[in-house]
Design a protein around this motif. Structure first.
Motif, PDB file in Angstrom:
ATOM      1  N   GLU A 194       0.822  -1.207   0.000  1.00  0.00           N
ATOM      2  CA  GLU A 194       0.000   0.000   0.000  1.00  0.00           C
ATOM      3  C   GLU A 194       0.857   1.259   0.000  1.00  0.00           C
ATOM      4  OE1 GLU A 194      -2.978  -0.044   3.024  1.00  0.00           O
ATOM      5  OE2 GLU A 194      -3.338  -2.187   2.736  1.00  0.00           O
ATOM      6  N   ASP A 202       0.263   3.875   1.753  1.00  0.00           N
ATOM      7  CA  ASP A 202       0.329   4.444   3.102  1.00  0.00           C
ATOM      8  C   ASP A 202       1.581   4.002   3.841  1.00  0.00           C
ATOM      9  OD1 ASP A 202      -2.109   5.421   2.454  1.00  0.00           O
ATOM     10  OD2 ASP A 202      -3.258   4.069   3.734  1.00  0.00           O
ATOM     11  N   LEU A 213      -1.139  -0.094  10.858  1.00  0.00           N
ATOM     12  CA  LEU A 213      -2.215   0.196   9.912  1.00  0.00           C
ATOM     13  C   LEU A 213      -3.386  -0.762  10.089  1.00  0.00           C
ATOM     14  CD1 LEU A 213      -2.805   2.146   7.594  1.00  0.00           C
ATOM     15  CD2 LEU A 213      -1.788   0.497   6.039  1.00  0.00           C
TER      16      LEU A 213
END
Length: 119
Positions: free
Chosen positions: A59, A61, A79
């Motif tokens: 990801e 992020d 996360l």
């Protein structure tokens, strides 16, 4: 050790663990898959057969920082812990997926605990 024997041994460990570890809607299973390059985590409700929350190192992020793979694994744990909290989940059971509880797997668990997930 031959690669196919290693894979088979890991699958056997995984089956032994999976016999005892079951996830429910109130207490899902935090399943960890670790490849050579990436790490994936998901909270699974085994009764309904659905994924409640998931996170991976693929990801955007997750920042690939100077801490290497262990630092990335901790970020993935944080996360998935935040996403679990958003879904209203506070407790879970940990499924290490046949891997040793060390290194990246332990870092992911630590990150999830820091995000507020209890197991």
């Amino acid at each position: 050790m031959d690669a196919s024997k290693k894979r088979l041994a890991r699958q056997r460990r995984q089956q032994r663990i999976r016999k005892q570890v079951r996830g429910t809607a109130g207490k899902p299973r935090l399943s960890v898959y670790r490849s050579n390059t990436n790490i994936y985590a998901q909270l699974i409700d085994d009764v309904a057969g659905r994924t409640v929350a998931a996170a991976s190192s693929l990801e955007t992020d997750v920042a690939k920082g100077e801490d290497g793979k262990v630092g990335v694994a901790k970020q993935v744990g944080t996360l998935v812990g935040q996403r679990a909290k958003d879904a209203g989940i506070t407790t879970c059971v940990f499924d290490r997926g046949g891997n040793r509880y060390a290194g990246r797997v332990a870092a992911l668990a630590e990150g999830a605990r820091e995000a507020g997930l209890e197991f």
